[in-house]
Design a protein around this motif. Sequence first.
Motif, mmCIF file in Angstrom:
data_model
loop_
_atom_site.group_PDB
_atom_site.id
_atom_site.type_symbol
_atom_site.label_atom_id
_atom_site.label_comp_id
_atom_site.label_asym_id
_atom_site.label_seq_id
_atom_site.Cartn_x
_atom_site.Cartn_y
_atom_site.Cartn_z
ATOM 1 N N GLU A 152 0.831 -1.199 0.000
ATOM 2 C CA GLU A 152 0.000 0.000 0.000
ATOM 3 C C GLU A 152 0.871 1.255 0.000
ATOM 4 O O GLU A 152 1.953 1.272 0.577
ATOM 5 C CB GLU A 152 -0.960 0.013 1.199
ATOM 6 C CG GLU A 152 -0.278 -0.052 2.555
ATOM 7 C CD GLU A 152 -0.100 -1.466 3.055
ATOM 8 O OE1 GLU A 152 -0.570 -1.764 4.169
ATOM 9 O OE2 GLU A 152 0.540 -2.265 2.346
ATOM 10 N N LEU A 153 0.365 2.289 -0.681
ATOM 11 C CA LEU A 153 1.073 3.564 -0.751
ATOM 12 C C LEU A 153 0.150 4.691 -0.315
ATOM 13 O O LEU A 153 -1.056 4.640 -0.540
ATOM 14 C CB LEU A 153 1.525 3.856 -2.193
ATOM 15 C CG LEU A 153 2.760 3.161 -2.748
ATOM 16 C CD1 LEU A 153 3.047 3.713 -4.133
ATOM 17 C CD2 LEU A 153 3.962 3.335 -1.849
ATOM 18 N N GLU A 154 0.736 5.722 0.261
ATOM 19 C CA GLU A 154 -0.003 6.950 0.516
ATOM 20 C C GLU A 154 -0.192 7.690 -0.808
ATOM 21 O O GLU A 154 0.522 7.449 -1.791
ATOM 22 C CB GLU A 154 0.748 7.839 1.505
ATOM 23 C CG GLU A 154 0.918 7.238 2.893
ATOM 24 C CD GLU A 154 -0.362 7.242 3.712
ATOM 25 O OE1 GLU A 154 -1.367 7.840 3.243
ATOM 26 O OE2 GLU A 154 -0.365 6.664 4.813
ATOM 27 N N GLY A 188 -3.470 -0.705 -9.153
ATOM 28 C CA GLY A 188 -4.401 0.340 -8.755
ATOM 29 C C GLY A 188 -4.135 0.916 -7.370
ATOM 30 O O GLY A 188 -4.960 1.642 -6.828
ATOM 31 N N ARG A 189 -2.969 0.590 -6.809
ATOM 32 C CA ARG A 189 -2.632 1.054 -5.456
ATOM 33 C C ARG A 189 -2.024 2.451 -5.456
ATOM 34 O O ARG A 189 -1.772 3.017 -4.387
ATOM 35 C CB ARG A 189 -1.612 0.097 -4.825
ATOM 36 C CG ARG A 189 -2.129 -1.302 -4.610
ATOM 37 C CD ARG A 189 -1.012 -2.258 -4.199
ATOM 38 N NE ARG A 189 -1.562 -3.599 -3.993
ATOM 39 C CZ ARG A 189 -0.832 -4.689 -3.831
ATOM 40 N NH1 ARG A 189 0.488 -4.597 -3.833
ATOM 41 N NH2 ARG A 189 -1.408 -5.860 -3.657
ATOM 42 N N VAL A 190 -1.775 2.973 -6.651
ATOM 43 C CA VAL A 190 -0.883 4.114 -6.782
ATOM 44 C C VAL A 190 -1.667 5.323 -7.291
ATOM 45 O O VAL A 190 -2.417 5.231 -8.266
ATOM 46 C CB VAL A 190 0.269 3.767 -7.753
ATOM 47 C CG1 VAL A 190 1.229 4.930 -7.879
ATOM 48 C CG2 VAL A 190 1.012 2.509 -7.263
ATOM 49 N N SER A 191 -1.498 6.452 -6.658
ATOM 50 C CA SER A 191 -2.129 7.697 -7.097
ATOM 51 C C SER A 191 -1.377 8.257 -8.305
ATOM 52 O O SER A 191 -0.255 7.843 -8.613
ATOM 53 C CB SER A 191 -2.094 8.723 -5.967
ATOM 54 O OG SER A 191 -0.740 9.055 -5.668
ATOM 55 N N LYS A 192 -1.984 9.232 -8.967
ATOM 56 C CA LYS A 192 -1.363 9.832 -10.154
ATOM 57 C C LYS A 192 0.029 10.383 -9.872
ATOM 58 O O LYS A 192 0.980 10.085 -10.623
ATOM 59 C CB LYS A 192 -2.271 10.918 -10.728
ATOM 60 C CG LYS A 192 -1.696 11.607 -11.963
ATOM 61 C CD LYS A 192 -2.627 12.661 -12.523
ATOM 62 C CE LYS A 192 -2.751 13.867 -11.609
ATOM 63 N NZ LYS A 192 -3.505 14.974 -12.256
ATOM 64 N N PRO A 193 0.246 11.176 -8.820
ATOM 65 C CA PRO A 193 1.596 11.702 -8.612
ATOM 66 C C PRO A 193 2.619 10.613 -8.333
ATOM 67 O O PRO A 193 3.761 10.692 -8.803
ATOM 68 C CB PRO A 193 1.434 12.650 -7.417
ATOM 69 C CG PRO A 193 0.158 12.279 -6.767
ATOM 70 C CD PRO A 193 -0.715 11.758 -7.852
ATOM 71 N N MET A 194 2.221 9.586 -7.603
ATOM 72 C CA MET A 194 3.159 8.506 -7.318
ATOM 73 C C MET A 194 3.409 7.647 -8.553
ATOM 74 O O MET A 194 4.518 7.135 -8.757
ATOM 75 C CB MET A 194 2.627 7.643 -6.170
ATOM 76 C CG MET A 194 2.580 8.354 -4.827
ATOM 77 S SD MET A 194 4.185 9.049 -4.317
ATOM 78 C CE MET A 194 5.166 7.568 -4.158
ATOM 79 N N ALA A 195 2.387 7.493 -9.403
ATOM 80 C CA ALA A 195 2.570 6.729 -10.645
ATOM 81 C C ALA A 195 3.611 7.403 -11.529
ATOM 82 O O ALA A 195 4.469 6.732 -12.138
ATOM 83 C CB ALA A 195 1.240 6.588 -11.375
#
Length: 384
Positions: A152-154, A188-195
């Motif tokens: 999981e990621l923030e 799908g664990r990753v938000s746009k900025p982290m992607a």
Amino acid sequence: MSKITEYELFEVPPRWLFLKLETTDGVVGWGEPVVEGRAHSVRAAVEELMDNYVLGTDPAAIEDHWQAMYRGGFYRGGPVLMSAIAGIDQALWDIKGKHFGAPVHELLGGATRDRMRVYQWIGGDRPSEVAEQAELKVEAGLTAVKMNATAELERIDTPASVQAAVNRLEEVREAVGPEIDIGVDFHGRVSKPMAKRLAKALEPYEPMFIEEPVLPEHNDVLPEIAQHTTIPIATGERMYSRWDFKQVFENGAVDLIQPDLSHAGGITEVKKIASMAEAYDVALAPHCPLGPIALASCLQVDTCSPNALIQEQSLNIHYNQRNDVLDYLEDKSAFEYEDGYVAVPDEPGLGIQMDEQYIRKQAERPVNWHNPVWRHEDGSVAEW
């Protein structure tokens, strides 16, 4: 004229639902209608569709059955209904192939290849020991593996979390060398900025693709992510019809689509999605962390789709506790892998023979699989 006389559903370990259709001339077809973690919901949807649209009808009219099940309801689409349609569709194609004494791909235009490349999962939900596992898969003859990028990621996470993902991929690349392909699943664990950050950081290690870099409800941002990387982008396991895929084809950001033969309307619909993808120069790699019927259905579509690139399969995947793919087959040689490939199926229908006695025995065991609910350090729900 043959008619469909009855059906049975079998919920079996580890997390699968099998459908058996029978006809008046004694031909039996098998399908795998399931959403992982929502088997009871899909069972109810299959019963509703079978009782209202399919029982007592000619099994040969597959396209008409598909249209009736999809368009016959005012509310349509989504994972549960499309998975129910998918399993019924698979079983109807199995019956048709057996009726004509031909594998399904022959009825869809014939083979475009002699064998299909496959890849193997490594590392589990929270990826670990990936280098060691990758080496073992390569020693077993596989030429491609896939791993989760992260746990999981923030929404905006630390540089350390990015570096940890980089370190894992670097370890695998160093272990297997440049001749082996490595798929990296963002799940799908990753938000746009982290992607965007992850894609840039992982690029030096040349993954085969990054999968589901954002959730499908955010597919509109894929072009922006694509601008930050040359890594091929894959998505599609949580997209359920050709209409769901329209946007990603038109925006040009996706290089590899991954419709699921047990979720995206079955053989009938995924063959159409594959043809749409070909027109946009997009490759096909069906999603399949499921059982033998789903895999057999994937291979039928792969065989007759010129843009099929590689096939996911779930033998020894971390989800398969208590039972595995081959356990439910009478002839376990149906999915023999050699040099990273599996031979195209040549037996009638889906090309597999289910062990019904074993299925019935396993269906007596309790099955209640649900994916875990992950939480961030502050207690809020995280994407699994």
